[in-house]
Scaffold this motif. Structure first.
Motif, PDB file in Angstrom:
ATOM      1  N   PRO A  86       0.778  -1.116   0.251  1.00  0.00           N
ATOM      2  CA  PRO A  86       0.049   0.036  -0.298  1.00  0.00           C
ATOM      3  C   PRO A  86       1.340   1.402   0.417  1.00  0.00           C
ATOM      4  CG  PRO A  86      -0.630  -1.511   2.034  1.00  0.00           C
ATOM      5  CD  PRO A  86       0.538  -2.174   0.973  1.00  0.00           C
ATOM      6  N   VAL A  87       0.460   2.267  -0.671  1.00  0.00           N
ATOM      7  CA  VAL A  87       1.258   3.853  -1.099  1.00  0.00           C
ATOM      8  C   VAL A  87       0.010   4.705  -1.104  1.00  0.00           C
ATOM      9  CG1 VAL A  87       2.779   4.895  -1.994  1.00  0.00           C
ATOM     10  CG2 VAL A  87       2.911   2.079  -2.238  1.00  0.00           C
ATOM     11  N   ASP A  88       0.713   5.496  -0.372  1.00  0.00           N
ATOM     12  CA  ASP A  88      -0.651   6.890  -0.487  1.00  0.00           C
ATOM     13  C   ASP A  88       0.439   7.723   0.181  1.00  0.00           C
ATOM     14  OD1 ASP A  88      -3.166   5.550   0.572  1.00  0.00           O
ATOM     15  OD2 ASP A  88      -2.308   5.218   2.963  1.00  0.00           O
ATOM     16  N   LEU A  89      -0.063   8.484  -0.720  1.00  0.00           N
ATOM     17  CA  LEU A  89       0.171   9.906  -2.025  1.00  0.00           C
ATOM     18  C   LEU A  89      -0.265  11.298  -0.555  1.00  0.00           C
ATOM     19  CD1 LEU A  89       1.763  11.986  -3.509  1.00  0.00           C
ATOM     20  CD2 LEU A  89      -0.121  12.018  -4.281  1.00  0.00           C
ATOM     21  N   GLN A  90       0.848  11.972   0.728  1.00  0.00           N
ATOM     22  CA  GLN A  90       0.465  13.279   1.253  1.00  0.00           C
ATOM     23  C   GLN A  90       0.864  14.135   0.669  1.00  0.00           C
ATOM     24  OE1 GLN A  90       2.699  10.814   4.474  1.00  0.00           O
ATOM     25  NE2 GLN A  90       1.362  10.537   5.464  1.00  0.00           N
ATOM     26  N   ARG A 115       3.295   1.215   3.814  1.00  0.00           N
ATOM     27  CA  ARG A 115       3.012   0.003   4.539  1.00  0.00           C
ATOM     28  C   ARG A 115       3.780  -1.694   4.782  1.00  0.00           C
ATOM     29  NH1 ARG A 115      -0.318   0.198   9.521  1.00  0.00           N
ATOM     30  NH2 ARG A 115      -0.551  -1.235  10.716  1.00  0.00           N
ATOM     31  N   PRO A 116       5.180  -2.016   4.179  1.00  0.00           N
ATOM     32  CA  PRO A 116       5.000  -3.104   3.930  1.00  0.00           C
ATOM     33  C   PRO A 116       4.619  -4.334   4.580  1.00  0.00           C
ATOM     34  CG  PRO A 116       6.873  -2.096   4.913  1.00  0.00           C
ATOM     35  CD  PRO A 116       5.815  -1.344   5.187  1.00  0.00           C
ATOM     36  N   ASP A 117       3.948  -5.008   4.522  1.00  0.00           N
ATOM     37  CA  ASP A 117       2.896  -6.252   5.329  1.00  0.00           C
ATOM     38  C   ASP A 117       4.309  -7.585   5.623  1.00  0.00           C
ATOM     39  OD1 ASP A 117       4.685  -7.969   2.877  1.00  0.00           O
ATOM     40  OD2 ASP A 117       3.363  -9.554   3.064  1.00  0.00           O
ATOM     41  N   ARG A 118       5.628  -6.943   5.994  1.00  0.00           N
ATOM     42  CA  ARG A 118       6.561  -7.629   6.294  1.00  0.00           C
ATOM     43  C   ARG A 118       8.074  -7.080   6.267  1.00  0.00           C
ATOM     44  NH1 ARG A 118       7.745 -12.828   3.496  1.00  0.00           N
ATOM     45  NH2 ARG A 118       6.033 -13.310   2.038  1.00  0.00           N
ATOM     46  N   GLN A 155       3.998  -1.685   9.914  1.00  0.00           N
ATOM     47  CA  GLN A 155       3.720  -0.533  10.495  1.00  0.00           C
ATOM     48  C   GLN A 155       3.949   0.253   9.649  1.00  0.00           C
ATOM     49  OE1 GLN A 155       6.691   0.351  13.056  1.00  0.00           O
ATOM     50  NE2 GLN A 155       6.635  -2.217  14.331  1.00  0.00           N
ATOM     51  N   SER A 156       2.919   1.710   9.425  1.00  0.00           N
ATOM     52  CA  SER A 156       3.500   2.687   7.666  1.00  0.00           C
ATOM     53  C   SER A 156       4.393   3.474   8.514  1.00  0.00           C
ATOM     54  CB  SER A 156       2.557   3.814   8.849  1.00  0.00           C
ATOM     55  OG  SER A 156       1.339   3.116   7.923  1.00  0.00           O
ATOM     56  N   MET A 157       5.490   4.164   7.339  1.00  0.00           N
ATOM     57  CA  MET A 157       6.653   4.056   7.175  1.00  0.00           C
ATOM     58  C   MET A 157       6.357   5.722   6.199  1.00  0.00           C
ATOM     59  SD  MET A 157      10.364   3.340   6.327  1.00  0.00           S
ATOM     60  CE  MET A 157      11.261   4.386   5.542  1.00  0.00           C
ATOM     61  N   ILE A 202       7.877   8.269   3.460  1.00  0.00           N
ATOM     62  CA  ILE A 202       9.539   8.331   2.635  1.00  0.00           C
ATOM     63  C   ILE A 202       9.010  10.234   1.648  1.00  0.00           C
ATOM     64  CG2 ILE A 202      10.005   7.299   0.219  1.00  0.00           C
ATOM     65  CD1 ILE A 202       9.222   4.658   0.997  1.00  0.00           C
ATOM     66  N   PRO A 203       9.869  11.016   1.434  1.00  0.00           N
ATOM     67  CA  PRO A 203      10.636  10.372   2.640  1.00  0.00           C
ATOM     68  C   PRO A 203      10.998  10.539   4.398  1.00  0.00           C
ATOM     69  CG  PRO A 203      10.847  12.784   1.371  1.00  0.00           C
ATOM     70  CD  PRO A 203      10.264  11.889   1.479  1.00  0.00           C
ATOM     71  N   SER A 204      11.053  10.956   5.251  1.00  0.00           N
ATOM     72  CA  SER A 204      11.204  11.402   6.713  1.00  0.00           C
ATOM     73  C   SER A 204      10.362  12.378   6.610  1.00  0.00           C
ATOM     74  CB  SER A 204      12.221  11.207   7.374  1.00  0.00           C
ATOM     75  OG  SER A 204      13.234  12.637   7.073  1.00  0.00           O
ATOM     76  N   ALA A 205       9.158  11.864   7.761  1.00  0.00           N
ATOM     77  CA  ALA A 205       8.534  13.013   8.044  1.00  0.00           C
ATOM     78  C   ALA A 205       9.030  14.217   8.315  1.00  0.00           C
ATOM     79  CB  ALA A 205       7.866  12.198   8.990  1.00  0.00           C
ATOM     80  N   SER A 206      10.060  14.967   8.038  1.00  0.00           N
ATOM     81  CA  SER A 206      10.690  15.940   8.276  1.00  0.00           C
ATOM     82  C   SER A 206      10.945  16.133   7.065  1.00  0.00           C
ATOM     83  CB  SER A 206      11.855  16.244   8.845  1.00  0.00           C
ATOM     84  OG  SER A 206      13.248  14.929   9.178  1.00  0.00           O
ATOM     85  N   SER A 207      11.622  15.451   6.012  1.00  0.00           N
ATOM     86  CA  SER A 207      11.723  16.294   4.986  1.00  0.00           C
ATOM     87  C   SER A 207      10.929  15.853   3.889  1.00  0.00           C
ATOM     88  CB  SER A 207      12.991  15.695   4.707  1.00  0.00           C
ATOM     89  OG  SER A 207      13.468  14.210   4.387  1.00  0.00           O
ATOM     90  N   ARG A 208      10.542  16.498   2.952  1.00  0.00           N
ATOM     91  CA  ARG A 208       9.389  16.156   1.814  1.00  0.00           C
ATOM     92  C   ARG A 208      10.004  16.497   0.774  1.00  0.00           C
ATOM     93  NH1 ARG A 208       3.750  15.790   3.690  1.00  0.00           N
ATOM     94  NH2 ARG A 208       3.755  16.811   1.658  1.00  0.00           N
ATOM     95  N   VAL A 209       9.349  15.442  -0.225  1.00  0.00           N
ATOM     96  CA  VAL A 209       9.594  16.166  -1.801  1.00  0.00           C
ATOM     97  C   VAL A 209       9.206  17.513  -2.414  1.00  0.00           C
ATOM     98  CG1 VAL A 209       9.485  15.175  -4.031  1.00  0.00           C
ATOM     99  CG2 VAL A 209       9.947  13.744  -2.346  1.00  0.00           C
TER     100      VAL A 209
END
Length: 153
Positions: free
Chosen positions: A27-31, A50-53, A86-88, A90-97
């Motif tokens: 699953p990939v969600d655009l934020q 959110r990788p399954d494993r 777990q949701s992760m 990309i990039p980290s929450a502190s840096s955005r594209v």
């Protein structure tokens, strides 16, 4: 125009290969700052996966001209395995594209490899080879957005 057609054909081929050879959907969600998948040049965005494993993540962007760019990992510490379930960000929450030209549709391919891919295959131009070598040993998802530049009045 030839490069555009070649780039788009490559992107369709990689997507078809990945969907055929994946073991699971990633699953990939655009934020983004706006909704609807239409983003203005200069806006910031991020992605949630959110990788399954446990997995080694890889994200490639294909812009409207068919040019592929490695978005993740770009730093050594990003090559580490990430936990599953777990949701992760990309990039980290502190840096955005930041959305950039050219105008048109961008596509992001996101892979969660079960085993760490070799560094020489972590390039957009060898992605189709990596997908075939790792058949059944990765999860895959994609997202899309349209880029547009506000015209001066």
């Amino acid at each position: 125009l030839v490069e555009l057609v070649r780039g788009r054909a490559w992107a369709r081929r990689v997507k078809a290969l990945a969907e055929r050879h994946r073991r699971a959907v990633l699953p990939v969600d655009l934020q983004a700052d706006s909704f609807g998948g239409n983003l203005e040049v200069g806006q910031s965005l991020g992605f949630s996966v959110r990788p399954d494993r446990e997995a080694f993540l890889l994200m490639v962007n294909v812009n409207a001209m068919g040019e592929a760019t490695l978005m993740y990992p770009t730093r050594d510490f990003e090559r580490n395995r990430v936990p599953g379930g777990q949701s992760m960000q990309i990039p980290s929450a502190s840096s955005r594209v930041t959305v950039q030209l050219p105008e048109g549709k961008d596509i992001q391919f996101v892979f969660g490899f079960d085993q760490e891919p070799s560094l020489e295959l972590l390039r957009p131009d060898t992605l189709d080879q990596l997908v075939q070598q790792r058949a059944g040993k990765f999860s895959f998802g994609h997202s899309e957005y349209r880029t547009w530049a506000k015209k001066a009045r």
